[in-house]
Scaffold this motif. Structure first.
Motif, PDB file in Angstrom:
ATOM      1  N   ILE A   1       2.079  -0.479  20.859  1.00 26.59           N
ATOM      2  CA  ILE A   1       1.446  -1.702  21.380  1.00 26.59           C
ATOM      3  C   ILE A   1       2.159  -2.229  22.609  1.00 26.59           C
ATOM      4  N   GLY A   2       3.479  -2.368  22.543  1.00 28.20           N
ATOM      5  CA  GLY A   2       4.203  -2.866  23.707  1.00 28.20           C
ATOM      6  C   GLY A   2       5.554  -3.411  23.322  1.00 28.20           C
ATOM      7  N   PRO A   3       6.417  -3.640  24.325  1.00 25.72           N
ATOM      8  CA  PRO A   3       7.767  -4.126  24.047  1.00 25.72           C
ATOM      9  C   PRO A   3       7.768  -5.545  23.497  1.00 25.72           C
ATOM     10  N   ILE A   4       8.857  -5.878  22.801  1.00 22.19           N
ATOM     11  CA  ILE A   4       8.978  -7.182  22.141  1.00 22.19           C
ATOM     12  C   ILE A   4       9.897  -8.083  22.950  1.00 22.19           C
ATOM     13  N   GLY A   5       9.475  -9.331  23.157  1.00 25.49           N
ATOM     14  CA  GLY A   5      10.313 -10.333  23.800  1.00 25.49           C
ATOM     15  C   GLY A   5      10.501 -10.100  25.285  1.00 25.49           C
ATOM     16  N   ASP A   6      11.632 -10.581  25.807  1.00 21.98           N
ATOM     17  CA  ASP A   6      11.903 -10.533  27.237  1.00 21.98           C
ATOM     18  C   ASP A   6      11.971  -9.116  27.777  1.00 21.98           C
ATOM     19  N   SER A   7      12.218  -8.140  26.914  1.00 24.11           N
ATOM     20  CA  SER A   7      12.313  -6.755  27.383  1.00 24.11           C
ATOM     21  C   SER A   7      11.017  -6.291  27.991  1.00 24.11           C
ATOM     22  N   ALA A   8       9.892  -6.970  27.651  1.00 24.58           N
ATOM     23  CA  ALA A   8       8.608  -6.576  28.233  1.00 24.58           C
ATOM     24  C   ALA A   8       8.599  -6.765  29.723  1.00 24.58           C
ATOM     25  N   ASP A   9       9.324  -7.771  30.222  1.00 28.28           N
ATOM     26  CA  ASP A   9       9.323  -8.040  31.660  1.00 28.28           C
ATOM     27  C   ASP A   9      10.542  -7.459  32.355  1.00 28.28           C
ATOM     28  N   SER A  10      11.670  -7.416  31.633  1.00 29.75           N
ATOM     29  CA  SER A  10      12.908  -7.084  32.317  1.00 29.75           C
ATOM     30  C   SER A  10      13.356  -5.647  32.139  1.00 29.75           C
ATOM     31  N   ALA A  11      12.752  -4.899  31.206  1.00 27.05           N
ATOM     32  CA  ALA A  11      13.219  -3.536  30.982  1.00 27.05           C
ATOM     33  C   ALA A  11      12.878  -2.653  32.163  1.00 27.05           C
ATOM     34  N   PRO A  12      13.866  -1.988  32.766  1.00 26.51           N
ATOM     35  CA  PRO A  12      13.575  -1.103  33.878  1.00 26.51           C
ATOM     36  C   PRO A  12      12.886   0.154  33.395  1.00 26.51           C
ATOM     37  N   ALA A  13      12.114   0.765  34.268  1.00 29.51           N
ATOM     38  CA  ALA A  13      11.458   2.011  33.919  1.00 29.51           C
ATOM     39  C   ALA A  13      12.505   3.085  33.678  1.00 29.51           C
ATOM     40  N   LYS A  14      12.260   3.950  32.681  1.00 30.40           N
ATOM     41  CA  LYS A  14      13.204   5.030  32.389  1.00 30.40           C
ATOM     42  C   LYS A  14      13.132   6.069  33.499  1.00 30.40           C
ATOM     43  N   LYS A  15      14.264   6.429  34.012  1.00 29.21           N
ATOM     44  CA  LYS A  15      14.334   7.407  35.090  1.00 29.21           C
ATOM     45  C   LYS A  15      14.336   8.813  34.518  1.00 29.21           C
ATOM     46  N   ASP A  16      13.518   9.638  35.101  1.00 27.88           N
ATOM     47  CA  ASP A  16      13.522  11.047  34.734  1.00 27.88           C
ATOM     48  C   ASP A  16      14.703  11.698  35.439  1.00 27.88           C
ATOM     49  N   GLN A  17      15.668  12.177  34.641  1.00 24.87           N
ATOM     50  CA  GLN A  17      16.901  12.701  35.220  1.00 24.87           C
ATOM     51  C   GLN A  17      16.637  13.908  36.114  1.00 24.87           C
ATOM     52  N   ASN A  18      15.695  14.751  35.708  1.00 19.69           N
ATOM     53  CA  ASN A  18      15.386  15.928  36.523  1.00 19.69           C
ATOM     54  C   ASN A  18      14.841  15.529  37.889  1.00 19.69           C
ATOM     55  N   LYS A  19      13.956  14.522  37.911  1.00 27.07           N
ATOM     56  CA  LYS A  19      13.399  14.070  39.185  1.00 27.07           C
ATOM     57  C   LYS A  19      14.484  13.449  40.054  1.00 27.07           C
ATOM     58  N   GLN A  20      15.375  12.710  39.421  1.00 26.74           N
ATOM     59  CA  GLN A  20      16.452  12.086  40.183  1.00 26.74           C
ATOM     60  C   GLN A  20      17.319  13.154  40.854  1.00 26.74           C
ATOM     61  N   THR A  21      17.617  14.219  40.109  1.00 26.59           N
ATOM     62  CA  THR A  21      18.390  15.331  40.672  1.00 26.59           C
ATOM     63  C   THR A  21      17.651  15.969  41.838  1.00 26.59           C
ATOM     64  N   LEU A  22      16.323  16.085  41.681  1.00 29.93           N
ATOM     65  CA  LEU A  22      15.489  16.682  42.727  1.00 29.93           C
ATOM     66  C   LEU A  22      15.501  15.823  43.987  1.00 29.93           C
ATOM     67  N   PHE A  23      15.396  14.498  43.814  1.00 22.29           N
ATOM     68  CA  PHE A  23      15.416  13.594  44.974  1.00 22.29           C
ATOM     69  C   PHE A  23      16.759  13.672  45.704  1.00 22.29           C
ATOM     70  N   GLU A  24      17.839  13.744  44.930  1.00 22.35           N
ATOM     71  CA  GLU A  24      19.161  13.833  45.557  1.00 22.35           C
ATOM     72  C   GLU A  24      19.313  15.143  46.340  1.00 22.35           C
ATOM     73  N   ALA A  25      18.781  16.240  45.763  1.00 24.03           N
ATOM     74  CA  ALA A  25      18.831  17.528  46.465  1.00 24.03           C
ATOM     75  C   ALA A  25      18.002  17.479  47.748  1.00 24.03           C
ATOM     76  N   ARG A  26      16.839  16.832  47.676  1.00 24.65           N
ATOM     77  CA  ARG A  26      16.003  16.705  48.878  1.00 24.65           C
ATOM     78  C   ARG A  26      16.738  15.963  49.982  1.00 24.65           C
ATOM     79  N   ASP A  27      17.383  14.857  49.620  1.00 26.86           N
ATOM     80  CA  ASP A  27      18.070  14.054  50.632  1.00 26.86           C
ATOM     81  C   ASP A  27      19.189  14.846  51.311  1.00 26.86           C
ATOM     82  N   ARG A  28      19.856  15.731  50.545  1.00 28.94           N
ATOM     83  CA  ARG A  28      20.953  16.513  51.132  1.00 28.94           C
ATOM     84  C   ARG A  28      20.432  17.679  51.967  1.00 28.94           C
ATOM     85  N   ILE A  29      19.364  18.314  51.492  1.00 32.07           N
ATOM     86  CA  ILE A  29      18.867  19.522  52.154  1.00 32.07           C
ATOM     87  C   ILE A  29      18.048  19.203  53.399  1.00 32.07           C
ATOM     88  N   GLN A  30      17.368  18.043  53.396  1.00 30.37           N
ATOM     89  CA  GLN A  30      16.403  17.764  54.468  1.00 30.37           C
ATOM     90  C   GLN A  30      17.051  17.766  55.854  1.00 30.37           C
TER      91      GLN A  30
END
Length: 560
Positions: free
Chosen positions: A123-152
Motif C-alpha cells: 500500500i505505501g510507507p508509514i508516517g513521515d518516511s512516505a515523504d522523506s525516504a530517499p529512493a533506493k539506489k541501484d548499486q550496479n547503475k551507480q557503478t555504471l554512472f561512475e565508470a561513464r564519468d571516468r571513461i567519457q
C-alpha cells in the motif's frame, strides 16, 4: 513474503521449540513427574497449544486480502507504526473470532509484524518516511554512472566527434565499444559484458542524443520528465510522481543537453535568455529555465508526445468519461460548437483537445496556433503555426496575437489555440463570432466559472479598455461549451463538468451544467470511485443539433 513462506517459517519454529519436549514425553524409561510441575509436560502442552501451520498460513492470506480495505496510502502516511500495529492486532482478533481459533502471544506478534511489512510493501510507507525516504539506489547503475564519468573524458581523446556524428549508430557503437574495452583495462575498471554494453549505450546517448534522458524518453509508461538540477530527475507514471536514479555529471552537462534541445528548433537558452519553450523531434513539449533564474541548476520539463493517439473511446476504457458523456462530446464536436477546455496543469487538456478534434470533418481547413507545436490532429488539411521568441537584439518576436490575426486571413474553417494565456483571447473570441464556428482552445482554470473569469481577465490584457459588460457579452455570444478536466489524487484524469454557456442575465454570464462528476469513495486498490451524472436539462444547442440531424442522439446522451 508470501503467506506460504510465512507458514513454513512458523512451522520450523514450532519444530524447534516442541521437538525436545515431545521426544521425552513419548519415552517410557523416564520416571513419571508431577503433571502440574513438570517442565517437560509444560513443553508438551505448549506444543499442543501451538496452532497448526495451516491456520497461520490461512490467517496471513486473509490478513493480506483485508489490508487494502482497512488502510489507504494516505491513511498510512498520516499514521504512526504504533497506530497501524494496533489496528492490525484488532484485525487479527476479528479474524480469529470469525475462524473460531486462537493464537499464542508470540504467534500473534509475528503475524502482526508480517502484516505490517505487507502493508508497507503493498500500500505505501508509514508516517513521515512516505515523504522523506530517499529512493533506493541501484548499486550496479551507480557503478555504471561512475565508470561513464571516468571513461567519457578519455574517450573524447580517441575519437573524432565530427566523423562520429556522421556514422550510423550501430557502426559507431562497434567502434566505441572497442575503444571503451581498452580504456576499461587501462583504468582497471571491472565490468562484465552486459555492463560494458550498457556503458557504451550511455556514452552514445551523450554523444548523439539527450544523455541521461534517453532511457526515460524511450519508456512509454512515462508521461512527464522533470529535471530539477543535475542530481534530481522525477518522472510521472500513471499520474504519480516518482524519483529516478538518473542524474547528470554537473550543471554544465545539464546545460549542454538543454542547449542541444532548444537549438534543434532554432531557439536558445543562456543567461541572457534563461526561459525557453521548445519541442523534441518526436513532438514532445519542452520547457527550459536556466540559471540564474533556476537556483539549483537548469530545470527541464518534458511533456512526452504519445505515439498512441488518445480518442474519446479510449478515454472510456480509462474511466475518464462514460458512454453518454462520450456521445455528448462527439456531438458537440460534430455540431461545430465553440469549445473551451479548462483544467489545471497536467490535467489532460491537450489530450481532450486532440480527442475532440477527431470529430472535425476531413474536408475542413484547420489552423492550429501554439507556443510549441504539440497538437496531434488527424485531419489531412491542417496548417500548424508556432510562435517565435525575440532574437538577441530583442526583435523579431511573433506572439499568439500576431498568429491569430494572420490565421483569419488564411481562410480557416476552424482555428484551434493550444493554450489561451493572454491578449489573444479577444482575437479568438472575435474569430469564433465571425464565421469560424467549431473553434477550440484550452485555458488554465479549476472550474468552468473560473474559466470564464480568466477569459475576461485575458481580454483585458489586450489593452483595449473595454467595459466589463461588453467583454462578457462577447464571451457569451462566442463560446458554446466548457469542458472541465481534472487530474485527481489517484492519478486518474476525469471530465468533471460539461457546462454550456447559455447567454446573459443583466451583467452576468449564465451557464448550465449538462454533466457532472460526483465522487463517492475509493475501491480496494485506492482508485477513486464516482459517477458521471447527466443533469437532465435541455441543452441550449439542441437547435444546432437539429440542423446537423443529431437532436435524437443528443437527447439519448442526456437521458443516459
Amino acid at each position: 513474503m508470501k503467506a506460504s513462506g510465512f507458514g513454513k517459517r512458523k512451522q520450523g519454529l514450532k519444530r524447534q521449540t516442541g521437538g525436545f519436549g515431545g521426544g521425552f514425553g513419548r519415552g517410557n524409561a523416564v520416571p513419571a513427574l508431577d503433571p502440574a510441575t513438570s517442565p517437560l509436560a509444560s513443553a508438551a502442552n505448549e506444543q499442543a497449544d501451538s496452532p497448526a501451520p495451516e491456520l497461520v498460513d490461512r490467517l496471513a492470506e486473509l490478513g493480506e486480502e483485508a489490508l487494502k480495505s482497512h488502510f489507504t496510502a494516505d491513511e498510512l502516511r498520516m499514521a504512526t507504526k504504533g497506530e497501524v500495529i494496533r489496528k492490525i492486532e484488532t484485525l487479527i482478533d476479528e479474524m480469529l473470532v470469525n475462524e473460531g481459533e486462537s493464537l499464542n502471544p508470540q504467534e500473534k506478534k509475528d503475524l502482526a509484524t508480517y502484516l505490517l511489512n505487507e502493508a508497507e510493501d503493498a500500500i505505501g510507507p508509514i508516517g513521515d518516511s512516505a515523504d522523506s525516504a530517499p529512493a533506493k539506489k541501484d548499486q550496479n547503475k551507480q557503478t555504471l554512472f561512475e565508470a561513464r564519468d571516468r571513461i567519457q573524458v578519455l574517450l573524447m581523446e580517441h575519437i573524432d566527434p565530427t566523423a562520429a556524428s556522421e556514422l550510423p549508430r550501430a557502426e559507431l557503437a562497434d567502434q566505441v565499444g572497442e575503444v571503451v574495452g581498452e580504456l576499461l583495462v587501462q583504468e582497471k575498471i571491472n565490468l562484465n559484458l552486459t555492463e560494458q554494453r550498457d556503458l557504451v549505450s550511455l556514452l552514445l546517448d551523450d554523444m548523439l542524443g539527450l544523455g541521461p534522458l534517453e532511457p526515460l524518453l524511450a519508456d512509454d509508461a512515462i508521461s512527464d520528465i522533470m529535471v530539477n538540477g543535475p542530481k534530481q530527475v522525477y518522472v510521472e507514471k500513471k499520474g504519480k510522481l516518482i524519483l529516478t536514479d538518473v542524474h547528470f555529471r554537473d550543471n554544465q552537462h545539464l546545460m549542454n543537453v538543454a542547449q542541444r534541445i532548444v537549438t534543434a528548433v532554432g531557439r536558445r537558452v543562456d543567461e541572457s535568455s534563461p526561459i525557453c519553450d521548445a519541442r523534441l523531434a518526436d513532438g514532445s513539449r519542452v520547457n527550459v529555465i536556466a540559471p540564474p533564474l533556476a537556483i539549483d541548476g537548469a530545470s527541464i520539463s518534458i511533456r512526452k508526445f504519445t505515439q498512441d493517439k488518445i480518442t474519446l473511446d479510449k478515454m472510456l476504457e480509462f474511466g475518464s468519461i462514460t458512454p453518454p458523456l462520450a456521445k455528448l462530446l462527439k456531438i458537440a464536436g460534430a455540431c461545430r460548437l465553440n469549445i473551451l477546455i479548462s483544467g489545471g496543469t497536467g490535467s489532460g487538456k491537450t489530450t481532450m483537445l486532440n480527442a475532440l478534434s477527431r470529430m472535425i470533418d476531413k474536408g475542413e481547413r484547420v489552423v492550429t496556433i501554439e507556443d510549441a507545436a504539440e497538437l496531434q490532429l488527424q485531419q489531412p488539411h491542417v496548417v500548424r503555426l508556432e510562435t517565435r521568441p525575440a532574437n538577441l537584439e530583442g526583435q523579431g518576436e511573433i506572439d499568439m496575437r500576431d498568429l491569430v490575426k494572420n490565421a483569419l486571413r488564411m481562410r480557416p474553417d476552424r482555428i484551434i489555440l493550444g493554450e489561451i494565456r493572454g491578449g489573444e483571447a479577444i482575437d479568438m473570441l472575435q474569430a469564433m463570432n465571425t464565421g469560424h464556428d467549431g473553434s477550440m482552445g484550452t485555458v488554465h482554470a479549476n472550474r468552468p466559472r473560473e474559466a470564464l473569469t480568466r477569459l475576461e481577465n485575458m481580454v483585458n490584457m489586450a489593452g483595449l479598455h473595454l467595459p466589463a459588460k461588453a467583454i462578457r457579452e462577447q464571451i457569451s455570444s462566442s463560446l458554446d461549451l466548457i469542458v472541465q478536466v481534472q487530474r485527481m489524487r489517484d492519478g486518474g484524469r476525469r471530465t468533471t463538468h460539461v457546462t454550456e454557456v447559455v447567454g446573459m442575465e443583466g451583467d452576468v454570464i449564465t451557464t448550465q451544467d449538462l454533466f457532472k462528476y460526483e465522487f463517492t469513495g475509493e475501491d480496494e486498490s485506492g482508485r477513486l470511485v464516482g459517477s458521471f451524472n447527466s443533469t437532465g436539462v435541455r441543452p441550449h444547442f439542441l437547435t444546432k443539433a437539429e440542423y446537423f440531424g443529431l437532436e435524437r442522439a443528443l437527447m439519448e446522451a442526456m437521458n443516459g
